[in-house]
Design a protein around this motif. Sequence first.
Motif, mmCIF file in Angstrom:
data_model
loop_
_atom_site.group_PDB
_atom_site.id
_atom_site.type_symbol
_atom_site.label_atom_id
_atom_site.label_comp_id
_atom_site.label_asym_id
_atom_site.label_seq_id
_atom_site.Cartn_x
_atom_site.Cartn_y
_atom_site.Cartn_z
ATOM 1 N N THR A 147 3.371 0.470 3.317
ATOM 2 C CA THR A 147 2.765 -0.475 4.202
ATOM 3 C C THR A 147 2.951 -1.958 3.413
ATOM 4 O OG1 THR A 147 1.534 0.934 5.615
ATOM 5 C CG2 THR A 147 1.449 -1.462 5.827
ATOM 6 N N GLU B 5 0.760 -1.293 -0.076
ATOM 7 C CA GLU B 5 0.019 -0.016 0.097
ATOM 8 C C GLU B 5 0.854 1.086 -0.205
ATOM 9 O OE1 GLU B 5 -3.413 0.800 2.913
ATOM 10 O OE2 GLU B 5 -1.537 2.207 3.525
ATOM 11 N N SER C 91 4.282 -7.300 8.896
ATOM 12 C CA SER C 91 3.970 -6.034 8.491
ATOM 13 C C SER C 91 4.986 -5.042 8.776
ATOM 14 C CB SER C 91 2.603 -5.564 9.346
ATOM 15 O OG SER C 91 2.384 -4.203 8.979
ATOM 16 N N TYR C 92 5.273 -4.308 7.297
ATOM 17 C CA TYR C 92 6.434 -3.159 7.383
ATOM 18 C C TYR C 92 5.794 -1.727 7.143
ATOM 19 C CZ TYR C 92 9.250 -7.439 7.198
ATOM 20 O OH TYR C 92 9.674 -8.758 7.352
ATOM 21 N N GLU D 278 0.741 -12.216 4.848
ATOM 22 C CA GLU D 278 0.035 -13.414 5.923
ATOM 23 C C GLU D 278 0.139 -14.641 5.089
ATOM 24 O OE1 GLU D 278 -3.697 -10.561 6.672
ATOM 25 O OE2 GLU D 278 -3.524 -12.313 8.556
ATOM 26 N N LEU E 195 1.979 -13.273 10.577
ATOM 27 C CA LEU E 195 1.526 -11.845 9.934
ATOM 28 C C LEU E 195 3.011 -11.213 9.984
ATOM 29 C CD1 LEU E 195 -0.273 -9.477 9.179
ATOM 30 C CD2 LEU E 195 -0.624 -9.068 11.637
ATOM 31 N N GLN F 172 2.365 -5.969 3.629
ATOM 32 C CA GLN F 172 1.838 -6.882 4.539
ATOM 33 C C GLN F 172 1.738 -8.299 4.011
ATOM 34 O OE1 GLN F 172 -1.207 -5.633 7.676
ATOM 35 N NE2 GLN F 172 -2.331 -7.135 6.928
#
Lengths: 716, 329
Positions: free
Chosen positions: A235, A208, A258-259, A239, A256, A237
Motif C-alpha cells: 500500500t 507499506e 492511496s494505491y 498526502e 490523499l 499512500q
Amino acid sequence: MKPSNNKIRSAFSSGLAASGAIAAMLLGPAVQAQEPPDTSTWSCSMCPFAEGWAVEAEAGAISVSDDSAKFGDYTGLDKEGEELLLDGTVRYWGDNGYKLEAEGENLGLDSRSARLGASKQGLWEASLFYDEIPRRRFDDTRTIFAGAGSSDLTLRDGWVRGPSTGQMPQLGASLQGVDIDWDRETIGAGLGFLLGERFDFSADYSHEERDGTKLFTGTFYGNGSVLPAALDYNTDQFEASIGYTGDRWQIRLGSLLSYFNNKTWGQTWENPFTGTDVGRAGSSPDNQFFQYNLSGSYNFATWRTVVSGNVAIGKGEQDDDFLPYTINPAIATDPLPRSNLDAELNTTNALLRVTTNPWRRVRLKGEYRYDDRDNDSPVDIYNWVRVDSAPGDSTENRIYSYTRDTVDLEASARLDKNSRFYVGYRYDGWDRDDQERDETDTDRYWARFRFDTGGIVDFRATVGSESRGGSNYKVLVNDDFAPQNPLMRKYNMASRDRTDFEARIDVAPADDLGVGFAATWADEDYSNPSNLGLRKAEYLNYTLDSDYNWNDRANLYAIYSYEKYNSRQQGSSAFADPDWSARSRDEFDTLIFGVRLPQIFQRVDLDVDYTLAESEGKNRVSTAGLQSAYPELKTDRKTLSVSASYAFSNTLSFKAGWLYEDYSSDDWAIDGIEPDTMPNLLTLGQDAYDYDVNVFMLSFTYRWETIQRDANWPPE
Amino acid sequence: MNGWGFVLEMNKKNVKIKAAWIGISLVFTLLLAPVVNAQTPAVNSASDEPGYSRRGADTCLACHDDRHINAIFLTPHGNPHDARTPFAPGQLQCEACHGPGGEHTGRRDRGESRVPMPLFAKGSTASVEEQNAVCAGCHTQQLGHGWYGSVHETEGRACVECHNVHAEQDPVLSRNDQAEVCYACHQEQEAQFQKAYAHPVRFGSMTCSSCHNPHDSAAAEGSLNRLTLNQQCYECHAEFRGPFVWEHAPVSEDCSLCHDPHGSNHPALLVKRPPLLCQSCHSQGGHPSILYTDASIENANINVVAGSCLNCHSQVHGSNHPSGPKLSR
C-alpha cells in the motif's frame, strides 16, 4: 524569519489575530487591558537554552523461555531463545534553531522501529521512518500442501484423494508444520514548511508491505480445505496539504492518494478430496483511492461565533483483470461480460458546523454532515461457475450506494461556575440503494449534566433516547439469489429503540490521591417481536480507578473494569415464523495495578505491574422446549512484570527485568479440531492459545549529554 | 532606574545602608513616578492591575530552577531561534503562557502568602476557556478547523489536561506514552485493548491518534482522522476497499457492524461468533437459517466450527472473482 511581534503578545492585548481575538474575548477585561511590557531588558541570562547533544543508548539481551505465536503477536518474541535488546536516541540542538533527532526502538526484534528527523523550527521539518509490526497467528498449524504461503498450493507426491478426511491414507504422513504469520513493514517520509507567517505546507508518503502466510478456506461442493495462503500486499499512500491561517479564519486544501497492490492474482490449490481437481479463488484486487479535501473556519466577533466546515470529493477505482470463470477446463463457460470491473466509486463528504454564544452563559451548536457513497461500477450478467465444479446461474452483480445525512443540535448553559447543563438532538438519515429498506431515520434526544470544581470533583452524566424507523421494509426479489424470510430484519436497518446512560465521577480529595468511577449502559430493542434477526442488545461497562502518589517516593495505581455484551436473536429453521432463539453473552474482567518506587534504595528504581484480563463467552439456543448451550469461550491472561534499574552515575545505569505471562483459553471453534476431525473440512489443526512464557531482560543504558539542563552550568 | 530594584539587589545584611537607600528611593519614586510609569507601564499600571515581572524568565528562574521546569528549554516552546516562541527575542517568556507575573513575583510582607500566577499554576482561578485561549493564540493551525464544537472542546477539556508543555518529551506526542494520557479519562478503552483480540495499542504498535484526532471531530463520528469510519479502516486494510464485483452490503457501509475496533473476545475483532453473527441478517431457506445446537459442535459441523460460515464463504468482505456471487470464490 521576520519576528512576529503580535503572536505572543496578542494573547494579552486587544485588536488581534483570529484565535487571538477569541483569546481576547475570553480573557478577563483586566488582563485584556494590559499593555505589553518593555522586554528589552529581559535577557533570559539564566535560561538553559538547548545547544549540543543528548545521546542515550540501551543495549542488552532478552531471553524468552518458550515458543508461543500468541505471545509473539505484535511483540516479535514468539521464539524461545535470546534476542538483542537495542534502543537509542540521538538528539542535537544547533546554535541557530536547527534540530536533529534519531531514535530506534526494539532494533533487535521484528517489532523494530526507527525515525530520523531534522528541522529548522519555524521554517521546515523533514522526517524518515521505518516501522515493523509482526503478526504471529499460529505456530502449531500443520498442512498437507506444498508451497505454503504461495499462491499455488499443491498436493505432495503420492497423495491419494478421498471422499472424506478419514479416507485420506496419506494425511497423517503428509502433515508438515507451517506458521501462520506475516510482517507489516512501513517506510515513510514527511516534509513540512512554513511559507511566511501564514502559509504552511506538508507532505507525507508511506510505503507499506505485508508479506507472509494467512488463513483462507478453499471450498468445493460440500467440502473444503483450510489453506496456508499467500499474503503479499503493498500500500502506497501520499498526502499533501497547504493551509493558510488568517486573522480570523483558516483554510486548508488537502489531497490523499492511496494505491493498494496485491502481488497475488488468485489463490490456487489442488483438491485433496475426490471430485474437482483444482480450485482457484480471487484475491483482493488492486485498487486506488483519491480524495481532495477543502476545510476551513471563520471566527466572528459577534457572539464568539465560529463557522467551520469541510467538503471532500473522493474517487475509488478498481480495474484488476478478472480471473476466468473457472480454472476447471472441463467446464465450458461463456465469455466474460468484460475483462475487468472497471469499478468507479465516487464519494462526497461534507460538514458544516456553527458554534455560537448568544448569551454569556449559553452556547449553541449546530452541525450538518453529508456522506455519500455512489458506486458507479458497471452492472452485468455473469454466467458463473459454482466452486469450479458445475455451471452456476446467470446472475447480475449488485452494487451498493448510500447517502447519509446527519444533523446535530446542541445547547448548553452554564448554571454556575462549576456546573453546565446540555441538551441535544440528533437526526441520522440513511438512503440506501438496492437494499431491503430504502430509508431509515433515527431521532435521538439526549441531556447531560456536568459538575466540575476544577480540581476536587469532576462529575458528568448523560442520558439518551433514540428511535429508528423509516420506509417499509421489503423483501428483495431477485431470481439470482435465494430469498430471505420475509420476517427478517437486518439490524442496521431494522426499526429500533435505544436508551443509553453514561456517568463518570472523578474525585481528588488530596493532591496525591485520585479516585474515579464510570459506568456506561445501553439497551437496544428491535421493536417488532415477531421478526427474525437481532431482537435485543445490551451493553454494560463500569470501571473503577485510583492513583496514589506517596511523597514522590511511591506511586500506586489500580484499575478494574467489567464489561458485558448481551444479545438475543430469533431464527426460523422452517422458513416461516420464528421457531428458535439464541442468546449470546460476552463478559470481560480486567484488573491492572502497578507500583512505581523511584529510588527505593538510593539509586535503585523499582517498577511492578500486574494485569489480569479474563473473558467468558456464552451462547444459549432454544427451540420447541429444547435448550442447548454452546461450550464456554474463555480467555485468561495474567501478566506480571518487574523491573529494577540501578544508576551507577548520571551517565550509566543497569536495568534488569522479568516478565511472566500465563495465557489459557477455551475456544469451541478450534478445540479438538485436528486436520482429520471434520470429515468434510481439512483443517490446519491449530489449538486454542495456551502458554506461559518467562522473559528476562538485562541491559545497560549510557547517556551522554552536552546540553545544559540547569541554570547552574556546568552540571556537577 | 527604579529605586526599589536597586534596594533589592543590595547586600541584605547591610541594614543601615539599606534603610538610607529606601528613604532616598522613596523620594525619587514619588518625584519620578509619572516618568517611571511611562517607561515601565506594566509594572506600575495606573489601573492597579497586576503587571508583569521585572526581568521575565530570569525573575522566575531565580526561584523555579529545577529540571522539570527547565526541560521546557529542550522543547519547541523553549527554542529562542523561532520568533514565534515565548523565548524568542522580544517575547514574554514564561509570562506568555502563565500570564503577567508582577503580583506573583512582587514583594511580600512577612507571613503573607504568594499570589499564584494567573494561568497554569496551582491556585490559579483561570477558567478552562481562558487557559485554552492562551494555547489557541499560537496553535491555531495545529488545532485545525474542527476544534470548536469538537467533543473535547464541548466537554470543557483543557489543553493542559493532555499536553505537558514542560516535559522534555510531551507524553501525548510520544508513541509509547500517548495511550496512558488518553487512559486518564478513557479507562473503558484501556480495558478493551486488553482483550484477546484487539488493535495493538498496548504493545505500542499503534496509538490512539493512529485512528483518532482529539482536536477535531469534523471528521467521522468518534473523532476519527478520516471522513468516514470505513475510510479510516482502509488506511491499514486497503485490501477490503474494493469496489468488488460482488459486494457484501454491510461491509461497504460500516465495518463496525461486524467488528469492534478496540477489542473483542472473537478472532478478527468480531462482535459475535458466526454462525449467530451471520444469522442476525441471513435467513434464506436451508443451512443459513437452521438452528445449530451444541450437538453441531460435538459433531464438528462445518457450518459451526473452524471458520463456521467462512469455511465456504471465505470472501466475506466481497469478491472480485466473476464466479464469486456466493462469496466462495
